[in-house]
Motif scaffolding. Structure first.
Motif, PDB file in Angstrom:
ATOM      1  N   HIS A  37       0.835  -1.196   0.000  1.00  0.00           N
ATOM      2  CA  HIS A  37       0.000   0.000   0.000  1.00  0.00           C
ATOM      3  C   HIS A  37       0.876   1.256   0.000  1.00  0.00           C
ATOM      4  CE1 HIS A  37      -3.559   2.464   1.282  1.00  0.00           C
ATOM      5  NE2 HIS A  37      -2.596   3.194   1.815  1.00  0.00           N
ATOM      6  N   GLY A  40       2.587   1.695  -3.144  1.00  0.00           N
ATOM      7  CA  GLY A  40       1.624   2.251  -4.090  1.00  0.00           C
ATOM      8  C   GLY A  40       1.623   3.770  -4.055  1.00  0.00           C
ATOM      9  N   HIS A  41       1.643   4.344  -2.846  1.00  0.00           N
ATOM     10  CA  HIS A  41       1.727   5.803  -2.731  1.00  0.00           C
ATOM     11  C   HIS A  41       2.976   6.329  -3.429  1.00  0.00           C
ATOM     12  CE1 HIS A  41      -1.675   6.639  -0.192  1.00  0.00           C
ATOM     13  NE2 HIS A  41      -1.256   5.847   0.777  1.00  0.00           N
ATOM     14  N   LEU A  44       2.661   5.849  -7.325  1.00  0.00           N
ATOM     15  CA  LEU A  44       1.597   6.691  -7.879  1.00  0.00           C
ATOM     16  C   LEU A  44       1.836   8.185  -7.667  1.00  0.00           C
ATOM     17  CD1 LEU A  44      -1.358   4.397  -6.788  1.00  0.00           C
ATOM     18  CD2 LEU A  44      -0.486   4.712  -9.119  1.00  0.00           C
ATOM     19  N   GLU A  84      -6.637   4.491  -4.217  1.00  0.00           N
ATOM     20  CA  GLU A  84      -5.710   4.105  -5.283  1.00  0.00           C
ATOM     21  C   GLU A  84      -4.581   3.236  -4.744  1.00  0.00           C
ATOM     22  OE1 GLU A  84      -4.420   7.791  -6.983  1.00  0.00           O
ATOM     23  OE2 GLU A  84      -6.360   8.193  -7.915  1.00  0.00           O
ATOM     24  N   ALA A  85      -4.014   3.628  -3.608  1.00  0.00           N
ATOM     25  CA  ALA A  85      -2.910   2.853  -3.021  1.00  0.00           C
ATOM     26  C   ALA A  85      -3.394   1.484  -2.574  1.00  0.00           C
ATOM     27  CB  ALA A  85      -2.287   3.617  -1.852  1.00  0.00           C
ATOM     28  N   PHE A  88      -3.771  -0.648  -5.679  1.00  0.00           N
ATOM     29  CA  PHE A  88      -2.420  -1.014  -6.113  1.00  0.00           C
ATOM     30  C   PHE A  88      -1.924  -2.205  -5.290  1.00  0.00           C
ATOM     31  CE2 PHE A  88       2.184  -0.758  -5.793  1.00  0.00           C
ATOM     32  CZ  PHE A  88       2.598  -0.489  -7.079  1.00  0.00           C
ATOM     33  N   ALA A  89      -2.060  -2.111  -3.965  1.00  0.00           N
ATOM     34  CA  ALA A  89      -1.599  -3.184  -3.078  1.00  0.00           C
ATOM     35  C   ALA A  89      -2.369  -4.474  -3.337  1.00  0.00           C
ATOM     36  CB  ALA A  89      -1.749  -2.757  -1.617  1.00  0.00           C
TER      37      ALA A  89
END
Length: 113
Positions: A37, A40-41, A44, A84-85, A88-89
């Protein structure tokens, strides 16, 4: 470090490195999910707060928070960046266990053998 009742995870961004902090008593799966997660940040291009608040200073007494450039706190999933994160995770975690999605890139990225 225990973050009971506080954010599930933290991404601490410094000038020369990043640190991810999560519950010490979390399951291995939850630790992996939290790390993915926060990655992901990073991937992104999400930005966090630039202030180290009192709670953060109490949680991380051994970390030089004066050198902190940004912090993302994983606690509110109503925010677009958090959603979003999390997506992604979820995608990375599912790809890691899918026999159809296994690749050397996934193994290298996730450290799987």
């Amino acid at each position: 470090m225990t973050l009971q009742g506080l954010p599930c995870g933290l991404w601490l961004q410094f000038h020369d490195h990043d640190e991810i902090v999560c519950h010490a008593d979390s399951s291995s799966y939850h630790v992996d999910q939290t790390i993915m997660h926060e990655v992901g940040h990073m991937v992104l291009g999400h930005g966090g707060s630039t202030a180290a608040d009192t709670t953060l200073r109490e949680l991380c007494p051994d970390i030089d928070l004066d050198a902190l450039e940004s912090v993302m706190k994983r606690s509110n999933f109503d925010d677009d960046q958090e959603g979003e994160a999390e997506t992604f995770a979820d995608l990375l975690m599912s790809a890691a266990v899918s026999r159809y999605r296994r690749s050397s890139a996934m193994h290298d990225f996730l450290g799987l053998t």
